[in-house]
Design an enzyme around this catalytic site. Structure first.
Site, mmCIF file in Angstrom:
data_model
loop_
_atom_site.group_PDB
_atom_site.id
_atom_site.type_symbol
_atom_site.label_atom_id
_atom_site.label_comp_id
_atom_site.label_asym_id
_atom_site.label_seq_id
_atom_site.Cartn_x
_atom_site.Cartn_y
_atom_site.Cartn_z
ATOM 1 C CE LYS A 53 -3.882 -2.321 2.111
ATOM 2 N NZ LYS A 53 -4.600 -2.752 3.311
ATOM 3 C CD GLN A 97 -3.519 -4.404 6.477
ATOM 4 O OE1 GLN A 97 -3.374 -3.437 5.749
ATOM 5 N NE2 GLN A 97 -4.230 -5.451 6.105
ATOM 6 C CG ASP A 120 -9.885 -0.087 4.798
ATOM 7 O OD1 ASP A 120 -9.595 -0.359 3.616
ATOM 8 O OD2 ASP A 120 -9.204 -0.463 5.771
#
Ligand code: NAD
Length: 289
Positions: A53, A97, A120
Site C-alpha cells: 500500500k 490494517q 476503507d
C-alpha cells in the site's frame, strides 16, 4: 465458449495512471493527498499488504505516513493515534490494517476514524450511505469489482441492468457492500452465504457471479451459466505457493463469457481503489469540485 479474461492487473495500472494525473493537478495547487497506515503487531501477511500500500501511494504521488506499533499497544493508545490523525489536516485517509492482535477491539477503532477519512469504507456512516443508495467512501474490494465491470461494459457493451447478479458471501468488507453496489447499478441481486441451501441452483442462474466465500474452488466450473460474467474475489495460497480462487477456473472459463483470473484479477484492484478513495477524500475535503 472461451471466456474473455478480465485483466485486473492492467485495469489497476490504468486506474493508477489516471490517479497520478489527478494527484499531479492537486500538487500543482499545493495540495498533496495523504494516507496514514497503521500496522499493529507482526503478522507477516499484513506486513506485506502494508508495504504494498505504501509503495503504491508513492507511485501515484500520495504522501504516506506509515506507523508500526508493537503488539503490546493498548486500545487507548491506538484510539489516541486515530484522534491525532483525524485532527491532522494533511491526512486525507486513515487505515488500520486488520486483523489487530489479540486484546485489541477493531470495532471501536474503525468507528473512531472520521467518516470523511474512512478510506476503507468500513465505518457505519459509510456503510449506511451505501445502504441508502448514496455511496461516499466504498470498501475497496467491491469498488474494484465495480471498476472491472464498468470497463468491461465500456469495452463490450455488456450491461448489468436487469441482470441476475449472485454474490456468494455476506461479509461487511466484501459480500454485503458488493451486493449493494450491484443493486445500485440496477442488477437484481441474490446474496448467498454459508447457510444457503442448494448454492448450485443460485449460481447456475447467475448472469453475473461474484464469488467471495473464502473457500477454494467452492464454485465448480459446470455450475456457471453459459455466457455469465464471473468475478472471483477469493484468494488461497496452496502448499506449492500457487494462488487460486473460489471458482474452479478452467472449467468455469469454458462456459463464462468473461472471467477474472486468480492471481491478476480482483486482487490488484483493491489497492488501486484504496488510492482512489484517498484521492476522492482529499478532493472532497481540501480541493473542492
Ligand atoms: P469472510 O470469511 O469474512 O466471509 C466469507 C463469507 O462467505 C461469509 O459471509 C460466509 O457466509 C460465506 N461462505 C463461507 N462458506 C460458504 C459456503 N460454503 N457457501 C456459501 N457461502 C459461504 O471472508 P471475506 O473477508 O469476505 O473474504 C472472502 C474471500 O475473498 C477470501 O478468500 C479472501 O481472502 C478474499 N479477499 C480478497 C480480496 C482481494 O483483494 N482480492 C480482498 C478481501 C478478501
Amino acid at each position: 465458449m472461451s471466456a474473455l479474461i478480465l485483466d485486473g492487473k492492467a485495469i489497476a495500472a490504468a486506474v493508477r495512471q489516471e490517479l497520478k494525473a489527478t494527484v499531479t493537478q492537486f500538487r500543482a495547487k499545493g495540495i498533496t493527498p495523504g494516507l496514514a497506515v497503521c500496522l499493529v503487531g507482526e503478522d507477516p501477511a499484513s506486513d506485506v499488504y502494508v508495504r504494498n500500500k505504501v509503495r503504491a501511494c508513492e507511485e501515484v504521488g500520495i504522501r504516506s505516513v506509515e506507523l508500526r506499533l508493537p503488539a503490546t499497544t493498548t486500545q487507548v493508545e491506538l484510539e489516541a493515534l486515530i484522534d491525532r490523525w483525524n485532527a491532522d489536516d494533511t491526512i486525507d485517509g486513515i487505515l488500520v490494517q486488520l486483523p489487530l492482535p489479540k486484546g485489541l477491539d477493531a470495532g471501536p477503532i474503525v468507528a473512531r476514524i472520521a467518516t470523511h477519512k474512512d478510506v476503507d469504507g468500513f465505518g457505519m456512516e459509510n456503510l449506511g450511505q451505501l445502504t441508502a443508495g448514496k455511496p461516499a467512501l466504498v470498501a475497496c474490494t467491491p469498488a474494484g469489482v465495480m471498476e472491472i465491470l464498468r470497463r468491461h461494459s465500456l469495452n463490450t457493451g455488456w450491461s448489468l441492468r436487469g441482470k441476475h447478479a449472485v454474490v456468494v458471501g455476506r461479509s461487511i468488507t466484501v459480500g454485503r457492500p458488493m451486493a449493494l453496489l450491484l443493486l445500485q447499478a440496477n442488477a437484481t441481486v441474490t446474496i448467498c452465504h454459508s447457510q444457503t441451501a442448494d448454492l448450485k441452483s443460485f449460481v447456475s442462474s447467475a448472469d453475473l457471479l461474484v464469488a467471495a466465500a473464502g473457500q477454494r474452488h467452492l464454485v465448480q466450473g459446470d455450475w456457471v451459466k453459459p455466457g455469465a460474467v464471473v468475478i472471483d474475489v477469493g484468494i488461497h495460497r496452496g502448499e506449492d505457493g500457487k494462488l487460486s480462487g473460489d471458482v474452479d477456473f478452467a472449467p468455469a472459463a469454458a462456459l463464462a463469457s468473461a472471467i477474472t483470473p486468480v492471481p491478476g484479477g480482483v486482487g490488484p484492484m483493491t489497492i488501486a481503489m484504496l488510492l482512489a478513495n484517498t484521492v476522492q477524500a482529499c478532493q472532497a475535503r481540501r480541493v473542492g469540485a
